[in-house]
Design a protein around this motif. Structure first.
Motif, PDB file in Angstrom:
ATOM      1  N   VAL A  89      23.478 -40.522 -67.150  1.00 49.00           N
ATOM      2  CA  VAL A  89      23.130 -39.967 -65.830  1.00 49.00           C
ATOM      3  C   VAL A  89      23.389 -38.465 -65.727  1.00 49.00           C
ATOM      4  CG1 VAL A  89      23.244 -42.071 -64.459  1.00 49.00           C
ATOM      5  CG2 VAL A  89      25.350 -40.824 -64.946  1.00 49.00           C
ATOM      6  N   HIS A  90      23.931 -37.887 -66.787  1.00 48.65           N
ATOM      7  CA  HIS A  90      24.194 -36.445 -66.730  1.00 48.65           C
ATOM      8  C   HIS A  90      23.539 -35.734 -67.899  1.00 48.65           C
ATOM      9  CE1 HIS A  90      26.802 -37.693 -63.632  1.00 48.65           C
ATOM     10  NE2 HIS A  90      27.742 -38.189 -64.417  1.00 48.65           N
ATOM     11  N   LEU A 128      29.791 -30.682 -68.744  1.00 43.36           N
ATOM     12  CA  LEU A 128      30.289 -31.366 -67.538  1.00 43.36           C
ATOM     13  C   LEU A 128      30.443 -32.863 -67.775  1.00 43.36           C
ATOM     14  CD1 LEU A 128      28.266 -29.472 -64.788  1.00 43.36           C
ATOM     15  CD2 LEU A 128      30.680 -29.215 -65.348  1.00 43.36           C
ATOM     16  N   ALA A 129      29.512 -33.422 -68.526  1.00 41.97           N
ATOM     17  CA  ALA A 129      29.601 -34.863 -68.812  1.00 41.97           C
ATOM     18  C   ALA A 129      30.839 -35.145 -69.659  1.00 41.97           C
ATOM     19  CB  ALA A 129      28.338 -35.331 -69.522  1.00 41.97           C
ATOM     20  N   LYS A 159      33.858 -34.916 -67.418  1.00 46.89           N
ATOM     21  CA  LYS A 159      33.992 -36.112 -66.583  1.00 46.89           C
ATOM     22  C   LYS A 159      34.563 -37.266 -67.407  1.00 46.89           C
ATOM     23  CE  LYS A 159      31.210 -39.465 -63.995  1.00 46.89           C
ATOM     24  NZ  LYS A 159      29.951 -39.727 -63.285  1.00 46.89           N
ATOM     25  N   TYR A 191      22.117 -37.453 -61.928  1.00 45.45           N
ATOM     26  CA  TYR A 191      22.764 -36.975 -60.712  1.00 45.45           C
ATOM     27  C   TYR A 191      23.976 -36.121 -61.057  1.00 45.45           C
ATOM     28  CZ  TYR A 191      25.654 -41.241 -61.251  1.00 45.45           C
ATOM     29  OH  TYR A 191      26.475 -42.227 -61.723  1.00 45.45           O
ATOM     30  N   ALA A 192      24.516 -35.485 -60.024  1.00 45.77           N
ATOM     31  CA  ALA A 192      25.589 -34.516 -60.232  1.00 45.77           C
ATOM     32  C   ALA A 192      26.809 -35.175 -60.874  1.00 45.77           C
ATOM     33  CB  ALA A 192      25.975 -33.888 -58.898  1.00 45.77           C
ATOM     34  N   PRO A 193      27.450 -34.493 -61.854  1.00 49.97           N
ATOM     35  CA  PRO A 193      28.554 -35.118 -62.594  1.00 49.97           C
ATOM     36  C   PRO A 193      29.914 -34.942 -61.913  1.00 49.97           C
ATOM     37  CG  PRO A 193      27.972 -33.041 -63.616  1.00 49.97           C
ATOM     38  CD  PRO A 193      27.095 -33.173 -62.400  1.00 49.97           C
ATOM     39  N   THR A 253      31.398 -36.927 -59.653  1.00 48.61           N
ATOM     40  CA  THR A 253      32.055 -38.126 -59.141  1.00 48.61           C
ATOM     41  C   THR A 253      32.734 -38.902 -60.260  1.00 48.61           C
ATOM     42  OG1 THR A 253      30.318 -38.245 -57.523  1.00 48.61           O
ATOM     43  CG2 THR A 253      31.655 -40.194 -57.763  1.00 48.61           C
TER      44      THR A 253
END
Lengths: 668, 173
Positions: free
Chosen positions: A109-110, A115-116, A119, B39-41, B43
């Motif tokens: 989803v990223h 950033l992925a 996360k 979608y934005a990362p 969360t």
């Protein structure tokens, strides 16, 4: 709660081929995890779910004396089971393993790799903190009742019932209509083989009736479902038929004898194209072969003042019983197969197709009845004005593949439209024009059938019908009730021209939609539905007949539009799944139940009304709440609400969740 | 400092802690993944069996630990896998919003959404929308604020003790 003993964590991050590794820097995360407190082993591996991947985990547990495992891979809903098992096989309690979902909630989803990865790093830090608090848990086993409920007696429900019954299980088949058979019984022939629907269906219907392991409750509805996997209590409403099924021999003389000499009310089985009496049988091969009395129109039921000619003719058999009342019966079953079928799209929603306005516009289901030998015209295709149609338009995709109505392809319409074209051409010699958007003929023998029909001289026009209007009749001409022609207008996209074709009859190939009460049924069963309203399977590929509620399985078109072969295949699969469940005799229940720390309970009773399963009671002697773990389903609502924090939940302990929150938000 | 972004060069991005129920919203987030919706990362999702399990303390803890927003996802009303856990969450949501507003935490920072298992696209749109709103609001930085409050308290206490000492000395004189 305390961390018990020395914590030795093994951390594993899966590449999932390139599914994860192409977005998330797995090597960096593995190196990072190795620096976290308690982590003894940290590895990245191509496919953790593979046998070598699981073995890697197992050998590490043995070699490094690991007592906690964190696997960062796909969704726990997919592979939690796999890694718990691998953990257990290596001699560690399976609940010491925790999964981090970095694929469905990460790499898929990223797009931004940095950033992925960031996360994922937060998520694994949270998991590594969380897993410290895990405790060994034991799965409970509960016995499974051996009876199965099948809801819906169409071809899917029939097939599922017979499969289960043949395996020696007792099946209760509940059908809402007075007969089983469903939509298939209304069809004339079935594509692509052109088997007569009745010829292949009625023997199966009879088998249901005769099978010692099947209890058929027709004219009945499921109104309430309680319990859970292996132990469902189902309330079935049995509507009064006013004819005793045990005593009736199916001679049908009562129908003949009714004080109404002719049918007066729309016949449901013939989709309103013919009339029936207040006492009727839906169709000659109905199962059970027992008439039913419509209480709305029967003079006896309505007024009590009837000559009761039906009772008189039945004589000593005494099968007609006006004292029957609606009853509610509770049954207990271990599993439920839902085969509630579909409805057809309501064509009046598209005003420019003129359904309900022009009498010579029909739905395909009406056309099925019109060409069927047991239909309202005895199989002769006649228009309401008595004429035989010489030209017929069949409009595909009515209510399907249309952003204004339903986006989905109803899958069966192309093929049943070709079937109708073939049958009508064969019987009447009429010119047939099929207007289609795309001709969809996947599946065994379908393309061949399409080729055959196109070679038979059926006109196939590629274009969505834009308008259907009546052709003006010459002024003052006496047409003797003649309906006149309808002009079907469409842009033929293969030749790039608008075509207007006058025809005597239009057949709308209406799409498949969920049953009108699918929403209520869904809520009663506590299952989910897809965007379109069809019931949702647990996994579109790997669990196509399971639902998110254990012990409830789906069969046939209630899960999505499908043809007869697919419905039957799915029904077989649903029966096999139900059988696998009940044959095992018992089922494992997740140990994520709530429990009470008695000394902390203040006896405030806040939790008691919160529990939807009445699993919490109050011990008056001790003044403490008591949780019956057998009834607890593990939602945790009482845990969150307990003011003294004395209710806790296995696998979702406060410490576990707090450490997860803190781990997510802390940059160590 | 523990609660700031790892590198000072990285721009601030809102951080959202999400509590998703296992049966509807977590599954919807899985569906969004399987459907490769982007979608934005921002969360990070914590799985709970039911939104009814979400203790108000979890939400306060998330804010206290530096979350800029908290998202709770449950089944649609009437669809709860556990009959009515989502209604319990709804009640807590309304009560909590009042407490949070008293604390000066904007209502956009705490969100409750009903997302069914088939609504992968809703997971995407809700998260993107929330990230956009939080980006507009800026950091909540409650840990920093708390450190600031602690400092203020220390200064206040020091002033008080100085005043007390002065008072005592005054009476002695």
């Amino acid at each position: 709660m305390k961390e018990n003993g020395e914590i030795r964590i093994g951390f594993y991050i899966c590449h999932c081929g390139v599914n994860i590794a192409s977005v998330i820097d797995v090597e960096r995360i593995a190196a990072y995890a190795a620096t976290l407190p308690g982590v003894v082993v940290s590895r990245h591996y191509k496919y953790m779910c593979s046998d070598p991947g699981q073995e890697l985990l197992g050998s590490d547990i043995r070699e490094h004396k690991l007592n906690r495992i964190v696997v960062a891979a796909c969704s726990p809903l997919l592979h939690e089971h796999t890694f718990r098992k691998a953990t257990e096989n290596a001699g560690l309690n399976p609940y010491f393993m925790h999964m981090v979902n970095i694929r469905e909630h990460g790499s898929w989803v990223h797009e931004d790799k940095e950033l992925a990865t960031g996360k994922a790093q937060d998520m694994i830090r949270a998991a590594i903190r969380r897993v410290r608090f895990h405790e060994p848990l034991e799965k409970k086993r509960v016995p499974v009742l051996q009876d199965v409920l099948v809801i819906g007696g169409g071809i899917a429900g029939i097939h599922a019932s017979l499969t289960l019954a043949n395996a020696g299980k007792h099946v209760i088949l509940v059908e809402r209509e007075p007969t089983i058979g469903g939509h298939m019984a209304q069809f004339d022939k079935t594509f692509p083989t052109l088997d007569c629907a009745a010829c292949i269906l009625t023997p199966k219907m009879t088998s249901v009736k005769d099978h010692p392991n099947i209890t058929l409750w027709s004219y009945s509805e499921v109104v309430k479902i309680d319990g859970s996997v292996g132990n469902y209590t189902v309330t079935v409403k049995r509507k009064p038929r006013y004819v005793n099924e045990e005593l009736c021999v199916g001679c049908m003389e009562c129908i003949e004898a009714c004080i109404y000499k002719e049918g007066k009310w729309p016949d449901e089985f013939n989709v309103g194209l013919s009339k029936r009496k207040p006492i009727y049988i839906p169709f000659p091969q109905a199962v059970p072969p027992v008439p039913v009395i419509d209480p709305e129109h029967c003079v006896h039921v309505k007024t009590g003042k009837c000559r009761d000619t039906c009772v008189a003719i039945c004589g000593d058999r005494n099968a007609i019983d006006f004292t029957q009342k609606e009853t509610l019966t509770d049954i207990k079953v271990g599993a439920i197969v839902v085969a509630t079928g579909f409805d057809i799209f309501d064509a009046t929603q598209i005003p420019y197709y003129g359904y309900g306005k022009y009498r010579n516009v029909y739905t395909a289901l009406e056309a099925e009845r019109l060409i069927n030998a047991s239909g309202p015209t005895g199989g002769e295709l006649l228009l309401p004005d008595g004429h035989k149609p010489e030209s017929i338009a069949i409009v595909h995709c009515v209510g399907s593949r249309d952003v204004h109505y339903n986006r989905w392809c109803s899958r069966v319409c192309c093929m049943y439209s070709l079937k109708l074209a073939h049958l009508i051409k064969e019987r009447t010699g009429a010119e047939i024009y099929n207007f289609y958007i795309d001709m969809r003929a996947p599946g065994k023998s379908m393309e061949e059938f399409y080729n055959r029909v196109s070679e038979e001289g059926v006109h196939l026009i590629r274009g969505r019908v834009a308008d259907i209007t009546p052709q003006a009749l010459p002024e003052g001409s006496d047409q003797g009730g003649y309906l006149g022609k309808l002009v079907v207008q469409a842009e033929d996209t293969l030749i790039g021209r608008v075509r207007k074709i006058p025809v005597d009859m239009v057949i709308l190939a209406v799409g498949l939609v969920p049953q009108k009460d699918a929403e209520e049924v869904r809520r009663m069963l506590n299952i989910s539905c897809s965007t379109g309203g069809f019931f949702l399977e647990r996994h579109p590929k790997l669990a196509p007949v399971n639902t998110f509620t254990d012990g409830i399985f789906l069969a046939g078109a209630c899960q999505g539009p499908k043809d007869i072969p697919d419905s039957v295949a799915q029904a077989g699969a649903a029966a096999a799944e139900a059988l696998a469940l009940i044959d095992a005799g018992s089922v494992e229940i997740e140990p994520n139940t709530a429990y009470i720390i008695e000394e902390d309970c203040s006896g405030c009773k806040s939790c008691i009304p919160l529990c939807p399963y009445t699993a919490i009671s109050f011990d008056e002697a001790k003044k403490k709440a008591v949780i019956n773990e057998a009834l607890c389903k593990g939602c945790g609502t009482c845990v969150a609400a307990c003011p003294s924090g004395s209710i806790r939940q296995h696998l979702f302990e406060d410490e576990e969740i707090f450490s997860e929150i803190d781990g997510l938000l802390t940059y160590a | 400092m523990e609660h700031t972004n790892p590198t000072d060069a990285a721009p601030w991005r809102p951080r959202i802690v999400a509590f998703f129920c296992n049966w509807c919203t977590y599954t919807a987030a899985d569906l969004a993944g399987v459907s490769r919706m982007k979608y934005a990362p921002n969360t990070r999702i914590i799985r709970v069996m039911c939104s009814g399990r979400v203790d108000p303390q979890f939400i306060l803890e998330a804010f206290a630990r530096g979350a800029d927003g908290v998202l709770v996802g449950g089944c649609h009303p009437g669809d709860c896998h556990y009959v009515e856990g989502n209604y319990k969450m709804l009640r807590r949501y309304h009560l909590l919003q009042r407490i949070l507003s008293d604390m000066g935490i904007e209502k956009e920072r705490f969100r409750l959404e009903w997302i069914s298992a088939s609504e992968g696209d809703k997971v995407k749109s809700v998260i993107n929308d929330m990230v956009e709103k939080l980006t507009g609001l800026g950091p909540l930085a409650l840990p920093d604020q708390r450190a600031e409050w602690d400092r203020e308290m220390d200064i206040l206490e020091e002033k008080m003790s100085v005043a007390e000492t002065a008072e005592k000395e005054g009476t002695h004189a």
